[in-house]
Motif scaffolding. Structure first.
Motif, short mmCIF file in Angstrom:
data_model
loop_
_atom_site.label_atom_id
_atom_site.label_comp_id
_atom_site.label_asym_id
_atom_site.label_seq_id
_atom_site.Cartn_x
_atom_site.Cartn_y
_atom_site.Cartn_z
N ALA A 85 3.13 2.92 1.07
CA ALA A 85 2.11 1.99 1.20
C ALA A 85 0.89 2.31 0.13
CB ALA A 85 1.61 1.73 2.48
N ASP A 86 0.57 3.40 0.06
CA ASP A 86 -0.58 4.29 -0.86
C ASP A 86 -0.14 4.08 -2.39
OD1 ASP A 86 -2.84 5.34 0.94
OD2 ASP A 86 -0.89 5.95 2.05
N ASN A 87 1.40 4.29 -2.57
CA ASN A 87 1.60 4.02 -3.91
C ASN A 87 1.25 2.52 -4.49
OD1 ASN A 87 2.59 5.87 -6.00
ND2 ASN A 87 4.23 6.45 -4.44
N ASP B 201 -7.36 10.14 -4.59
CA ASP B 201 -7.36 10.25 -2.96
C ASP B 201 -5.90 9.51 -2.64
OD1 ASP B 201 -9.77 11.07 -2.62
OD2 ASP B 201 -10.58 9.26 -2.18
N GLU B 202 -5.41 8.44 -3.21
CA GLU B 202 -4.41 7.68 -3.02
C GLU B 202 -3.08 8.64 -3.37
OE1 GLU B 202 -4.96 5.21 -1.33
OE2 GLU B 202 -6.32 4.00 -1.87
N MET B 203 -3.14 9.53 -4.37
CA MET B 203 -2.00 10.29 -4.58
C MET B 203 -1.94 11.38 -3.44
SD MET B 203 -0.48 9.15 -7.04
CE MET B 203 -0.95 7.64 -6.75
N LEU B 204 -3.19 11.95 -3.13
CA LEU B 204 -3.36 12.78 -2.03
C LEU B 204 -2.69 12.03 -0.77
CD1 LEU B 204 -4.14 15.71 -1.61
CD2 LEU B 204 -6.48 14.62 -1.04
N HIS B 205 -3.00 11.01 -0.35
CA HIS B 205 -2.18 10.20 0.79
C HIS B 205 -0.74 10.03 0.57
CE1 HIS B 205 -6.62 7.88 1.22
NE2 HIS B 205 -6.49 9.26 1.29
N VAL B 206 -0.32 9.64 -0.76
CA VAL B 206 1.10 9.94 -1.01
C VAL B 206 1.94 11.08 -0.61
CG1 VAL B 206 2.69 9.58 -3.12
CG2 VAL B 206 0.93 7.94 -2.69
N ASP C 34 -11.36 8.57 3.79
CA ASP C 34 -11.14 8.11 2.48
C ASP C 34 -10.93 6.57 2.50
OD1 ASP C 34 -11.12 10.54 1.81
OD2 ASP C 34 -8.89 10.89 1.44
N GLU C 35 -10.23 5.93 3.33
CA GLU C 35 -10.16 4.60 3.25
C GLU C 35 -11.21 3.94 3.51
OE1 GLU C 35 -7.54 3.51 1.79
OE2 GLU C 35 -6.09 4.99 1.97
N THR C 36 -12.02 4.35 4.46
CA THR C 36 -13.40 3.69 5.00
C THR C 36 -14.28 3.67 3.62
OG1 THR C 36 -13.18 4.42 6.97
CG2 THR C 36 -15.37 3.80 6.21
FE FE2 Z 1 -4.77 5.50 0.66
#
Ligand code: FE2
Ligand code: FE2
Length: 335
Positions: free
Chosen positions: A67-69, A98-103, A207-209
């Protein structure tokens, strides 16, 4: 102007200080996957979770795997390309990190939760093969593909198309799909299960917030500069989009709860999603539609506690590393 089809690189005088402030706030919130410990989760998966809860977790992992990707992809191809503010691009640079960190976090989750290699690849293919996960991905692709050929925002119609994409990813993808999944995680945490995933989720949630808040501020600025874009028709399309996102997330819910999980039900999840949807509508400058109440006490706590907990645990490191203070960090209503 924010949607001018040109490349503004001027940071002085600063035209959009609010986005620069968001960037500064967001770089205070840096964490790493080395701080996540899934070892107790592993024991819980082996010894504590019943098969119904195990199914729920498997579906969550399948959603999180890619999803984050997807969000990152849209950020680079669309947000970064069309929002003509060097300040906002600074924020997007941090959001991409951030998104890469989530990935990376969810890669670690897959590796820890699914030792079987076939199950791992099944999780990564879920967006193509597991219908309830595919529905969510297809929803994202629909709005991403709709502006694939949009090179220059040279007309009102093109600017409206871009705004719909922006609203979709902030309100529906980050704002509903992810929030729905966070609710399952915190439901399990409330039962004392999977503390590693709960900790990771605290940080991802924060982060998403912030990502949502930044996009909402961008939408607000666009609304001020281009009021003609926000027609009744556009607002109707946004309402229909949010309604569809709730339906898509509810199909996921029906799958997640196929075998029933004591304490959760599709009815409660629907109410929670409607509650979130109303928050998004208000953030978008629109009227509430559902008037739902938050049915999950564990999410009410989530709204106020993680920041405190987070800083209690980490404020020393933060002050050392970034000179941050608790008061200088800005969050939206969720915190
Ligand atoms: Fe994310
Ligand atoms: Fe995000």
């Amino acid at each position: 102007m924010l949607l001018s089809p040109e490349l503004n690189l001027t940071l002085r005088p600063m035209q959009y200080p609010q986005f620069f402030k968001l960037y500064k706030d967001s770089i205070k919130n840096i964490w790493t996957t080395e701080e996540i410990d899934f070892s107790i989760d592993y024991e819980h998966l082996r010894d504590k979770l019943n098969p119904k809860e195990a199914h729920l977790v498997k579906r969550l992992v399948a959603f999180f795997a890619t999803a984050d990707n997807l969000v990152a992809h849209n950020l680079v191809l669309n947000f970064y390309k069309h929002i003509n503010s060097p300040e906002y691009r600074m924020f997007l640079g941090k959001q991409l990190f951030d998104e890469m960190l989530h990935v990376e976090t969810y890669l670690l989750l897959v590796d820890n939760y699914l030792p079987d290699l076939a199950e791992r690849s099944e999780a990564f293919d879920a967006y193509k093969n597991i219908p309830s996960v595919k529905l969510k991905a297809d929803f994202c692709f629909k709005y991403m593909d709709s502006i694939n050929n949009l090179d220059r925002l040279s007309s009102t119609q093109k600017r409206q198309q871009f705004v719909e994409n922006l609203i979709c990813f902030a309100s529906c993808v980050e704002g509903l799909f992810f929030f729905g999944s966070f609710a399952y995680v915190y439901f399990l945490r409330n039962k004392g299960l999977l503390p590693g995933l709960a900790t990771a989720t605290n940080w991802v949630f924060r982060d998403e917030t912030m990502h949502i808040e930044a996009a909402m501020q961008a939408i607000q600025a666009i609304r001020n500069e281009y009021p003609e874009l926000f027609t009744k028709e556009l607002e109707e399309r946004v309402e229909a989009m949010i309604e569809e996102a709730i339906e898509v997330e509810m199909a996921f819910c029906e799958d997640v709860l196929t075998f029933g999980v004591s304490g959760l039900s599709p009815k409660l999840m629907k109410e929670y999603l409607c509650y979130c949807a109303d928050q998004r509508l208000v953030q978008l400058g629109m009227n509430k539609k559902y008037f739902a109440k938050n049915p999950f006490p564990f999410m009410v706590l989530q709204d106020v506690q993680p920041l405190t907990n987070f800083f209690e645990k980490r404020v020393t490191e933060y002050q050392k590393g970034f000179g941050a203070s608790k008061e200088s960090v800005v969050f939206n209503e969720s915190f």
